[in-house]
Design a protein around this motif. Structure first.
Motif, mmCIF file in Angstrom:
data_model
loop_
_atom_site.group_PDB
_atom_site.id
_atom_site.type_symbol
_atom_site.label_atom_id
_atom_site.label_comp_id
_atom_site.label_asym_id
_atom_site.label_seq_id
_atom_site.Cartn_x
_atom_site.Cartn_y
_atom_site.Cartn_z
ATOM 1 N N TYR A 43 48.345 55.951 48.242
ATOM 2 C CA TYR A 43 49.156 56.281 49.416
ATOM 3 C C TYR A 43 49.868 57.619 49.224
ATOM 4 O O TYR A 43 49.848 58.485 50.115
ATOM 5 N N GLN A 44 50.484 57.798 48.089
ATOM 6 C CA GLN A 44 51.199 59.053 47.834
ATOM 7 C C GLN A 44 50.239 60.245 47.775
ATOM 8 O O GLN A 44 50.572 61.353 48.219
ATOM 9 N N THR A 45 49.037 60.026 47.283
ATOM 10 C CA THR A 45 48.033 61.091 47.234
ATOM 11 C C THR A 45 47.593 61.451 48.650
ATOM 12 O O THR A 45 47.459 62.637 48.991
ATOM 13 N N ALA A 46 47.389 60.445 49.485
ATOM 14 C CA ALA A 46 47.040 60.701 50.887
ATOM 15 C C ALA A 46 48.139 61.501 51.566
ATOM 16 O O ALA A 46 47.875 62.491 52.267
ATOM 17 N N TRP A 47 49.368 61.104 51.354
ATOM 18 C CA TRP A 47 50.516 61.755 51.981
ATOM 19 C C TRP A 47 50.583 63.224 51.565
ATOM 20 O O TRP A 47 50.801 64.116 52.394
ATOM 21 N N ALA A 48 50.373 63.497 50.281
ATOM 22 C CA ALA A 48 50.398 64.886 49.805
ATOM 23 C C ALA A 48 49.316 65.713 50.487
ATOM 24 O O ALA A 48 49.541 66.883 50.838
ATOM 25 N N HIS A 49 48.145 65.143 50.684
ATOM 26 C CA HIS A 49 47.075 65.851 51.386
ATOM 27 C C HIS A 49 47.460 66.118 52.837
ATOM 28 O O HIS A 49 47.209 67.202 53.367
ATOM 29 N N ASP A 50 48.058 65.128 53.486
ATOM 30 C CA ASP A 50 48.488 65.299 54.874
ATOM 31 C C ASP A 50 49.515 66.417 55.006
ATOM 32 O O ASP A 50 49.447 67.222 55.936
ATOM 33 N N VAL A 51 50.463 66.472 54.102
ATOM 34 C CA VAL A 51 51.493 67.512 54.134
ATOM 35 C C VAL A 51 50.850 68.899 54.079
ATOM 36 O O VAL A 51 51.324 69.841 54.714
ATOM 37 N N LEU A 52 49.763 68.999 53.359
ATOM 38 C CA LEU A 52 49.055 70.277 53.206
ATOM 39 C C LEU A 52 48.000 70.498 54.294
ATOM 40 O O LEU A 52 47.226 71.443 54.218
ATOM 41 N N GLU A 53 47.986 69.618 55.294
ATOM 42 C CA GLU A 53 47.023 69.681 56.388
ATOM 43 C C GLU A 53 45.581 69.571 55.899
ATOM 44 O O GLU A 53 44.673 70.182 56.444
#
Length: 165
Positions: A43-53
């Motif tokens: 989940y945290q890895t997905a979130w980091a990717h989302d933040v970076l678009e």
């Protein structure tokens, strides 16, 4: 739990929260490789990717997070919102709608999931469903006294948008 894992995860989350998303992403990718079945890390890895678009890269991590166990209720809710929104941004509207519906099965009546499903419904050409859902959320959550004074009417017309007398 594993103290090394917990410490590394906390550091990566802190980096993301401090605006250092790329550094967080690198650390989280390493953790995800080391702990591939860890839903929280996914989940945290997905979130980091989302933040970076980097939405397309986020998808498999959201999917892994939701297929596993170990997420807090708040993070599971966030994963449904994140994955559904990511699918929507990528134009994968059917997958988006299915994700939001799954989320609503676990979190019935949740306003955020309902609003995001309404946006996806609009993208799928279901404007009536989208507007009806948004009206219901508005009626239920608005603090505006005028909206509240018309709440019953708004809720009624949410299901009868095309009704005329």
């Amino acid at each position: 739990m594993n103290e090394d894992r917990d410490s590394a995860l906390a550091q990566a989350v802190r980096l993301r929260e401090e605006g250092q998303a790329e550094q967080a992403r690198v650390r989280l990718l390493a953790l995800a490789e080391r702990y591939p079945d860890d839903a929280e890390i996914s989940y945290q890895t997905a979130w980091a990717h989302d933040v970076l678009e980097l939405e397309a890269e986020a998808v498999p991590f959201y999917e892994r997070a939701l297929s596993g166990s170990g997420l807090s209720v708040e993070d599971r809710h966030g994963a449904f919102l994140g994955l559904g929104s990511t699918y929507r941004v990528l134009g994968r509207y059917e997958s988006s709608a299915a994700t939001f519906r799954r989320g609503l099965e676990e979190f019935p009546g949740d306003a955020a999931l309902t609003v995001f499903l309404a946006m996806t419904s609009y993208n799928l050409g279901s404007s009536r469903d989208a507007v009806g859902s948004l009206l219901k959320v508005l009626a239920a959550t608005s603090g505006d006294p005028r909206v509240q004074s018309y709440r019953r009417a708004i809720e009624y017309y949410a299901d009868h948008l095309d009704e005329i007398l």
